[in-house]
Design an enzyme around this catalytic site. Structure first.
Site, PDB file in Angstrom:
ATOM      1  N   ARG A   1       0.806  -1.337   0.019  1.00  0.00           N
ATOM      2  CA  ARG A   1      -0.018   0.059   0.082  1.00  0.00           C
ATOM      3  C   ARG A   1       0.899   1.165  -0.102  1.00  0.00           C
ATOM      4  O   ARG A   1       0.440   2.276  -0.973  1.00  0.00           O
ATOM      5  CB  ARG A   1      -1.087  -0.104   1.139  1.00  0.00           C
ATOM      6  CG  ARG A   1      -2.006  -0.954   1.125  1.00  0.00           C
ATOM      7  CD  ARG A   1      -2.784  -1.067   2.462  1.00  0.00           C
ATOM      8  NE  ARG A   1      -3.916  -2.165   2.427  1.00  0.00           N
ATOM      9  CZ  ARG A   1      -4.454  -2.483   3.375  1.00  0.00           C
ATOM     10  NH1 ARG A   1      -4.182  -2.258   4.510  1.00  0.00           N
ATOM     11  NH2 ARG A   1      -5.558  -3.656   3.149  1.00  0.00           N
TER      12      ARG A   1
ATOM     13  N   ARG B   1      20.275  -7.908   8.032  1.00  0.00           N
ATOM     14  CA  ARG B   1      20.005  -9.070   7.995  1.00  0.00           C
ATOM     15  C   ARG B   1      20.991  -9.999   8.527  1.00  0.00           C
ATOM     16  O   ARG B   1      20.705 -11.072   8.696  1.00  0.00           O
ATOM     17  CB  ARG B   1      19.073  -9.695   6.684  1.00  0.00           C
ATOM     18  CG  ARG B   1      20.325 -10.051   5.754  1.00  0.00           C
ATOM     19  CD  ARG B   1      19.720 -10.314   4.252  1.00  0.00           C
ATOM     20  NE  ARG B   1      20.462 -11.024   3.415  1.00  0.00           N
ATOM     21  CZ  ARG B   1      21.362 -10.512   2.779  1.00  0.00           C
ATOM     22  NH1 ARG B   1      21.682  -9.037   3.054  1.00  0.00           N
ATOM     23  NH2 ARG B   1      22.246 -11.122   2.023  1.00  0.00           N
TER      24      ARG B   1
END
Length: 118
Positions: free
Chosen positions: A16, A89
């Site tokens: 979105r 990460r």
């Protein structure tokens, strides 16, 4: 299940925010990192659940539960780090891989003890 739901919701929010319509998986780099982090976590959950189950049954439930909670924490940190920047990460990735190896060792030790017992 909660972690999978959380990761999926983050992908929906990123879609979105960056206007990436399904089924597209490319677009803004931040969306791509969030999407990839969710996919990576989903790919490892079957391995994690299987090892957790076997180690819990055949080794020790308490030790296995602690390893499982640590694994979930490192995967959450992995997701958050990857969504923020690709380098974020690495530390949690190595920690979660190490915990999978520990769970594998516990599962094997438990299976060997169970089946090789006189």
């Amino acid at each position: 299940v909660l972690f999978s739901g959380y990761f999926a919701m983050q992908v929906i929010y990123a879609r979105r925010k960056y206007k990436v319509s399904p089924p597209e998986t490319t677009g803004h780099p931040e969306f791509e990192r969030t999407f990839r982090a969710q996919a990576n976590c989903s790919e490892y959950f079957p391995i994690f659940i299987s090892l957790l189950w076997v180690a819990g049954i055949f080794f020790h439930q308490g030790v296995t539960a602690v390893c499982g909670l640590l694994y979930l924490y490192t995967r959450l940190r992995y997701f958050q780090g990857y969504a923020g920047a690709a380098r974020g990460r690495l530390g949690p990735l190595y920690a979660s891989a190490w915990l999978l190896w520990v769970l594998l060792g516990l599962a094997l030790a438990g299976l060997l003890a169970h089946f090789l017992r006189p």
